[in-house]
Design a protein around this motif. Structure first.
Motif, short mmCIF file in Angstrom:
data_model
loop_
_atom_site.label_atom_id
_atom_site.label_comp_id
_atom_site.label_asym_id
_atom_site.label_seq_id
_atom_site.Cartn_x
_atom_site.Cartn_y
_atom_site.Cartn_z
N PHE A 1 0.82 -7.57 -7.36
CA PHE A 1 0.54 -6.19 -6.98
C PHE A 1 -0.30 -6.09 -5.70
CE2 PHE A 1 -2.15 -2.37 -7.32
CZ PHE A 1 -1.16 -1.42 -7.30
N LEU A 2 -1.33 -6.89 -5.59
CA LEU A 2 -2.22 -6.78 -4.43
C LEU A 2 -1.52 -7.02 -3.09
CD1 LEU A 2 -5.54 -8.32 -5.80
CD2 LEU A 2 -4.98 -5.91 -5.42
N PRO A 3 -0.72 -8.08 -2.94
CA PRO A 3 -0.01 -8.23 -1.66
C PRO A 3 0.93 -7.07 -1.37
CG PRO A 3 0.03 -10.28 -2.85
CD PRO A 3 -0.53 -9.25 -3.78
N MET A 4 1.57 -6.55 -2.41
CA MET A 4 2.48 -5.42 -2.20
C MET A 4 1.71 -4.21 -1.67
SD MET A 4 4.99 -3.57 -4.94
CE MET A 4 3.65 -2.95 -5.93
N VAL A 5 0.55 -3.95 -2.22
CA VAL A 5 -0.26 -2.81 -1.78
C VAL A 5 -0.76 -3.03 -0.35
CG1 VAL A 5 -2.44 -1.60 -2.16
CG2 VAL A 5 -0.94 -2.09 -4.08
N LEU A 6 -1.23 -4.24 -0.06
CA LEU A 6 -1.78 -4.52 1.26
C LEU A 6 -0.69 -4.53 2.34
CD1 LEU A 6 -4.33 -7.31 0.30
CD2 LEU A 6 -4.81 -4.91 0.78
N VAL A 7 0.46 -5.11 2.04
CA VAL A 7 1.53 -5.21 3.03
C VAL A 7 2.23 -3.88 3.24
CG1 VAL A 7 3.75 -6.33 3.52
CG2 VAL A 7 1.84 -7.67 2.67
N SER A 8 2.25 -3.02 2.22
CA SER A 8 2.95 -1.74 2.36
C SER A 8 2.31 -0.85 3.41
CB SER A 8 3.00 -1.02 1.01
OG SER A 8 1.71 -0.63 0.62
N ARG A 9 1.07 -1.10 3.74
CA ARG A 9 0.38 -0.28 4.75
C ARG A 9 0.54 -0.85 6.16
NH1 ARG A 9 -4.86 0.61 0.99
NH2 ARG A 9 -3.87 2.11 -0.39
N LEU A 10 1.09 -2.04 6.26
CA LEU A 10 1.27 -2.67 7.57
C LEU A 10 2.66 -2.36 8.11
CD1 LEU A 10 -0.14 -6.24 6.84
CD2 LEU A 10 -1.30 -4.38 8.01
N THR A 11 2.77 -2.39 9.42
CA THR A 11 4.06 -2.28 10.07
C THR A 11 4.51 -3.70 10.40
OG1 THR A 11 3.45 -0.15 11.01
CG2 THR A 11 5.32 -1.31 12.00
N ILE A 12 5.59 -4.12 9.80
CA ILE A 12 6.10 -5.47 9.99
C ILE A 12 7.07 -5.46 11.16
CG2 ILE A 12 7.34 -7.38 8.91
CD1 ILE A 12 6.33 -6.33 6.22
N PRO A 13 6.89 -6.37 12.13
CA PRO A 13 7.82 -6.42 13.26
C PRO A 13 9.24 -6.76 12.81
CG PRO A 13 5.87 -7.76 13.66
CD PRO A 13 5.80 -7.31 12.25
N ASP A 14 10.22 -6.33 13.59
CA ASP A 14 11.62 -6.56 13.24
C ASP A 14 11.95 -8.05 13.13
OD1 ASP A 14 12.16 -3.89 13.01
OD2 ASP A 14 12.86 -3.69 15.09
N ARG A 15 11.37 -8.87 14.00
CA ARG A 15 11.63 -10.31 13.94
C ARG A 15 11.15 -10.89 12.61
NH1 ARG A 15 11.44 -13.65 19.43
NH2 ARG A 15 11.91 -15.28 17.93
N ALA A 16 10.01 -10.44 12.14
CA ALA A 16 9.47 -10.92 10.87
C ALA A 16 10.36 -10.47 9.71
CB ALA A 16 8.05 -10.44 10.68
N LYS A 17 10.88 -9.25 9.78
CA LYS A 17 11.77 -8.75 8.73
C LYS A 17 13.04 -9.59 8.66
CE LYS A 17 10.27 -3.95 8.78
NZ LYS A 17 10.66 -2.57 9.07
N VAL A 18 13.60 -9.92 9.82
CA VAL A 18 14.80 -10.75 9.85
C VAL A 18 14.50 -12.12 9.24
CG1 VAL A 18 16.42 -11.94 11.39
CG2 VAL A 18 15.84 -9.54 11.78
N PHE A 19 13.35 -12.69 9.58
CA PHE A 19 12.96 -13.98 9.02
C PHE A 19 12.80 -13.89 7.50
CE2 PHE A 19 9.42 -16.60 7.50
CZ PHE A 19 9.94 -17.86 7.73
N LEU A 20 12.16 -12.85 7.03
CA LEU A 20 11.88 -12.71 5.60
C LEU A 20 13.14 -12.49 4.77
CD1 LEU A 20 8.62 -10.59 5.72
CD2 LEU A 20 8.84 -12.98 5.07
#
Length: 108
Positions: free
Chosen positions: A21-40
């Motif tokens: 739960f904690l990573p989901m809450v913390l990451v949901s407030r961040l803007t993830i770059p498109d390159r990182a999304k493609v990697f993930l």
């Protein structure tokens, strides 16, 4: 129920829930770059491959080899995943193929 058992169950629930739960809450407030999304996007496939390949290509005692039932199941899943690109469907097909091949004489 004894109080220490309830405390044990609550503790197990907390250590199971909080790391997810904690990573989901913390990451949901961040803007993830498109390159990182493609990697993930490749992470589930990489993790599943890391779990499956050693099981398929190692025999007893860690020797390199392959059981025909495992190879045929893996081949069916590979073709399905390549054409359909559905991770859940690939897992279900793999389990069904492994089970069905186990019913055939000589492959169990």
């Amino acid at each position: 129920m004894r109080p220490e058992m309830l405390l044990l169950f609550l503790g197990m629930a907390a250590v199971t829930f909080l790391p997810r739960f904690l990573p989901m809450v913390l990451v949901s407030r961040l803007t993830i770059p498109d390159r990182a999304k493609v990697f993930l996007e490749y992470v589930p496939v990489a993790v599943l491959s890391a779990l499956v390949f050693p099981a398929v290509f190692t025999g007893d005692g860690g020797a390199v080899g392959a059981e025909p039932r495992l190879l045929l199941s893996a081949a069916a899943v590979l073709l399905f995943a390549w054409k359909v690109r559905n991770l859940f469907g690939s897992v279900v097909l793999g389990m069904a193929a492994y089970w069905a091949l186990g019913l055939l004489p000589g492959l169990s």
